[in-house]
Design a protein around this motif. Sequence first.
Motif, mmCIF file in Angstrom:
data_model
loop_
_atom_site.group_PDB
_atom_site.id
_atom_site.type_symbol
_atom_site.label_atom_id
_atom_site.label_comp_id
_atom_site.label_asym_id
_atom_site.label_seq_id
_atom_site.Cartn_x
_atom_site.Cartn_y
_atom_site.Cartn_z
ATOM 1 N N ILE A 1 3.279 8.370 11.858
ATOM 2 C CA ILE A 1 3.064 9.422 11.078
ATOM 3 C C ILE A 1 4.463 10.046 10.416
ATOM 4 C CG2 ILE A 1 2.150 11.873 11.074
ATOM 5 C CD1 ILE A 1 0.276 9.655 11.771
ATOM 6 N N ARG A 2 4.467 10.110 9.043
ATOM 7 C CA ARG A 2 5.479 10.834 8.240
ATOM 8 C C ARG A 2 5.036 11.792 7.535
ATOM 9 N NH1 ARG A 2 9.348 6.102 7.048
ATOM 10 N NH2 ARG A 2 8.423 4.308 7.601
ATOM 11 N N ILE A 3 6.074 12.612 7.315
ATOM 12 C CA ILE A 3 5.808 13.766 6.425
ATOM 13 C C ILE A 3 6.661 13.950 5.184
ATOM 14 C CG2 ILE A 3 7.303 15.390 7.654
ATOM 15 C CD1 ILE A 3 5.301 17.828 7.181
ATOM 16 N N ASN A 4 6.205 14.336 4.035
ATOM 17 C CA ASN A 4 7.018 14.396 2.892
ATOM 18 C C ASN A 4 6.891 16.012 2.300
ATOM 19 O OD1 ASN A 4 7.511 14.458 0.030
ATOM 20 N ND2 ASN A 4 7.394 12.174 0.153
ATOM 21 N N ARG B 1 -2.525 23.066 2.735
ATOM 22 C CA ARG B 1 -3.211 23.938 1.776
ATOM 23 C C ARG B 1 -2.462 24.668 0.903
ATOM 24 N NH1 ARG B 1 -7.544 27.877 4.664
ATOM 25 N NH2 ARG B 1 -8.526 25.869 5.003
ATOM 26 N N ASP B 2 -1.157 24.751 0.814
ATOM 27 C CA ASP B 2 -0.380 25.276 -0.197
ATOM 28 C C ASP B 2 -0.016 24.124 -1.217
ATOM 29 O OD1 ASP B 2 1.619 23.879 1.281
ATOM 30 O OD2 ASP B 2 2.632 25.792 1.876
ATOM 31 N N GLY B 3 -0.430 22.939 -0.930
ATOM 32 C CA GLY B 3 0.051 21.745 -1.843
ATOM 33 C C GLY B 3 1.574 21.325 -1.912
ATOM 34 N N LYS B 4 2.372 22.004 -0.742
ATOM 35 C CA LYS B 4 3.846 21.507 -0.838
ATOM 36 C C LYS B 4 4.188 20.517 0.126
ATOM 37 C CE LYS B 4 5.006 26.377 -2.018
ATOM 38 N NZ LYS B 4 5.705 27.654 -1.845
ATOM 39 N N LYS B 5 3.117 20.209 1.183
ATOM 40 C CA LYS B 5 3.454 19.191 1.947
ATOM 41 C C LYS B 5 2.400 18.188 2.311
ATOM 42 C CE LYS B 5 3.888 22.587 5.179
ATOM 43 N NZ LYS B 5 3.949 23.152 6.644
ATOM 44 N N TYR B 6 3.070 16.934 2.274
ATOM 45 C CA TYR B 6 2.082 15.535 2.253
ATOM 46 C C TYR B 6 2.337 14.880 3.696
ATOM 47 C CZ TYR B 6 2.618 16.491 -2.578
ATOM 48 O OH TYR B 6 2.761 17.227 -4.034
ATOM 49 N N THR B 7 1.268 14.299 4.196
ATOM 50 C CA THR B 7 1.455 13.418 5.455
ATOM 51 C C THR B 7 0.689 12.116 5.329
ATOM 52 O OG1 THR B 7 1.544 13.406 8.034
ATOM 53 C CG2 THR B 7 -0.273 14.696 6.630
ATOM 54 N N TYR B 8 1.167 11.373 5.974
ATOM 55 C CA TYR B 8 0.333 9.873 5.916
ATOM 56 C C TYR B 8 0.822 9.243 6.939
ATOM 57 C CZ TYR B 8 4.519 9.590 2.969
ATOM 58 O OH TYR B 8 5.815 9.947 2.332
ATOM 59 N N ALA B 9 0.095 8.023 7.388
ATOM 60 C CA ALA B 9 0.515 7.087 8.433
ATOM 61 C C ALA B 9 1.180 5.973 7.773
ATOM 62 C CB ALA B 9 -0.869 6.560 9.369
ATOM 63 N N SER B 10 2.289 5.356 8.257
ATOM 64 C CA SER B 10 2.651 3.940 7.646
ATOM 65 C C SER B 10 2.795 2.828 8.731
ATOM 66 C CB SER B 10 4.205 4.228 7.029
ATOM 67 O OG SER B 10 5.153 4.431 7.980
ATOM 68 N N PHE B 11 2.110 1.661 8.238
ATOM 69 C CA PHE B 11 1.885 0.711 9.202
ATOM 70 C C PHE B 11 2.969 -0.424 8.882
ATOM 71 C CE2 PHE B 11 -1.908 3.143 9.785
ATOM 72 C CZ PHE B 11 -2.293 2.817 11.342
ATOM 73 N N LYS C 1 0.968 -1.186 -0.055
ATOM 74 C CA LYS C 1 0.043 -0.062 -0.086
ATOM 75 C C LYS C 1 0.837 1.054 0.016
ATOM 76 C CE LYS C 1 -4.753 0.061 0.212
ATOM 77 N NZ LYS C 1 -5.471 1.142 -0.341
ATOM 78 N N ALA C 2 0.742 1.982 -1.187
ATOM 79 C CA ALA C 2 1.476 3.374 -1.100
ATOM 80 C C ALA C 2 0.554 4.377 -1.426
ATOM 81 C CB ALA C 2 2.474 3.116 -2.390
ATOM 82 N N ILE C 3 1.369 5.609 -1.040
ATOM 83 C CA ILE C 3 0.327 7.004 -1.230
ATOM 84 C C ILE C 3 0.740 7.274 -2.719
ATOM 85 C CG2 ILE C 3 0.113 9.298 -0.476
ATOM 86 C CD1 ILE C 3 -0.815 7.090 1.429
ATOM 87 N N MET C 4 -0.356 7.564 -3.749
ATOM 88 C CA MET C 4 -0.060 7.834 -4.763
ATOM 89 C C MET C 4 -0.668 9.418 -5.047
ATOM 90 S SD MET C 4 1.073 5.186 -6.073
ATOM 91 C CE MET C 4 1.062 5.549 -7.758
ATOM 92 N N ILE C 5 -0.118 10.172 -5.990
ATOM 93 C CA ILE C 5 -0.675 11.569 -6.045
ATOM 94 C C ILE C 5 -0.896 11.583 -7.654
ATOM 95 C CG2 ILE C 5 1.797 12.600 -6.207
ATOM 96 C CD1 ILE C 5 0.379 15.104 -5.259
ATOM 97 N N ALA C 6 -2.244 12.320 -7.892
ATOM 98 C CA ALA C 6 -2.409 12.219 -9.508
ATOM 99 C C ALA C 6 -2.552 14.034 -9.618
ATOM 100 C CB ALA C 6 -3.831 11.804 -9.585
ATOM 101 N N ILE D 1 4.527 8.788 -3.881
ATOM 102 C CA ILE D 1 5.082 9.637 -3.026
ATOM 103 C C ILE D 1 5.764 9.308 -1.800
ATOM 104 C CG2 ILE D 1 4.167 11.844 -4.109
ATOM 105 C CD1 ILE D 1 2.531 12.139 -1.588
ATOM 106 N N SER D 2 5.115 8.054 -1.398
ATOM 107 C CA SER D 2 5.605 7.521 -0.338
ATOM 108 C C SER D 2 6.951 6.944 -0.396
ATOM 109 C CB SER D 2 4.558 6.667 0.326
ATOM 110 O OG SER D 2 4.239 5.443 -0.770
ATOM 111 N N MET D 3 7.775 6.772 0.603
ATOM 112 C CA MET D 3 9.302 6.299 0.194
ATOM 113 C C MET D 3 9.727 5.119 1.411
ATOM 114 S SD MET D 3 11.130 9.885 -0.336
ATOM 115 C CE MET D 3 10.409 11.083 -1.527
ATOM 116 N N ASN D 4 8.835 4.242 1.489
ATOM 117 C CA ASN D 4 8.994 3.054 2.426
ATOM 118 C C ASN D 4 8.172 2.044 2.075
ATOM 119 O OD1 ASN D 4 6.388 3.057 4.256
ATOM 120 N ND2 ASN D 4 6.752 5.176 3.945
ATOM 121 N N ASP D 5 8.587 0.639 2.615
ATOM 122 C CA ASP D 5 7.834 -0.343 2.148
ATOM 123 C C ASP D 5 6.816 -0.773 3.216
ATOM 124 O OD1 ASP D 5 9.584 -0.851 0.002
ATOM 125 O OD2 ASP D 5 11.138 -1.743 1.603
#
Length: 328
Positions: A218-221, A200-210, A168-173, A186-190
């Motif tokens: 919690i990670r930030i890209n 809101r400015d579209g420059k930072k992404y965050t997600y949870a990796s399990f 399961k990865a984070i994708m951006i379209a 955009i996620s960089m882990n396995d």
Amino acid sequence: MRLLRIILLMLIFSTGFAFSQSKRIVYCSNQTSTEFIQVFIMNEDGSAKNQLTDLQENCMKPKFSADGKQIVFYTDRGDVYLIRDIEKSKNFLNPFYVGPGTNPVFMPDGSQILYNSEIEDVLSIFAIDTASYAAVPQIVSDGGYSNMQILSSDGSKLLYSSFYEGAKAIMIADMNDTSENYLKKISMNDDANLEPDISRDGKKYTYASFDNNLKGTIRINENGKETLLTKGMASANVPRFSPDGNKIAFVVITDRQVTLYVMNTDGSSKADLNISGDVGTFEWIDDDRIIYDAGSETKTNVGIVEISSGSNNIIATGGFNLHPSSSK
């Protein structure tokens, strides 16, 4: 006389400003004659509660359109519905049936709805026009069991969780790119990456990796670099940026409780917001307030917590009150 006129103008301005800042809250509750969980609306202080739907099924996760005139939601039967005009729903007018699906949200201009649905047993993300009663849904994801979608504030970017090379990865379209290169990972882990959000400015992404033990981090890209923010904490999930992009709210899950936390985007100043009960859903109202539902297996309340002061105002109680969301 001139001074009196100035004072009156100031009062009018301040009253108008306060009114413009007041938000309406949509939520679900079983405070109904049938005990089915239905869509309600109220003011942010908990006043003027009004039931909008009267379906023979339980309603879930309602969301406003940007102009606050429409509401979209889904039910426990897996059906998406649209309320086209909130004011005309005071007499329980039947909401428009969109189709089978879950987790609907509006595009920023309110002209389309994004939602999850299955085709040939593969969960995907679809878009459908809200203006036409005969609209046909269009697939917008890659079809790799795609869900947990989130849009950028201008609707130009779509983030979601999907299978990519077996994980399961984070994708951006890029919603404005019509070429074959509109989609990237955009996620960089396995690990299994879930619940993305975008600033809101579209420059930072965050997600949870399990990891394999189902512990979430919690990670930030940012600027192409991925950083762990909650390493060493208990399992964390559902990171959400504050509107100004300076903070991230998230839940911490233990054997005892689901707790709401907030931290700076560099991972510093982590703070438990001391919400009573298990936190279910939450979202930022503004840079200092979060609306949430929390409770137990027998009751849940809707409340608003203020980050700076720690004050907590319960605005819907009695029975089950769930899935609050505020107008823009």
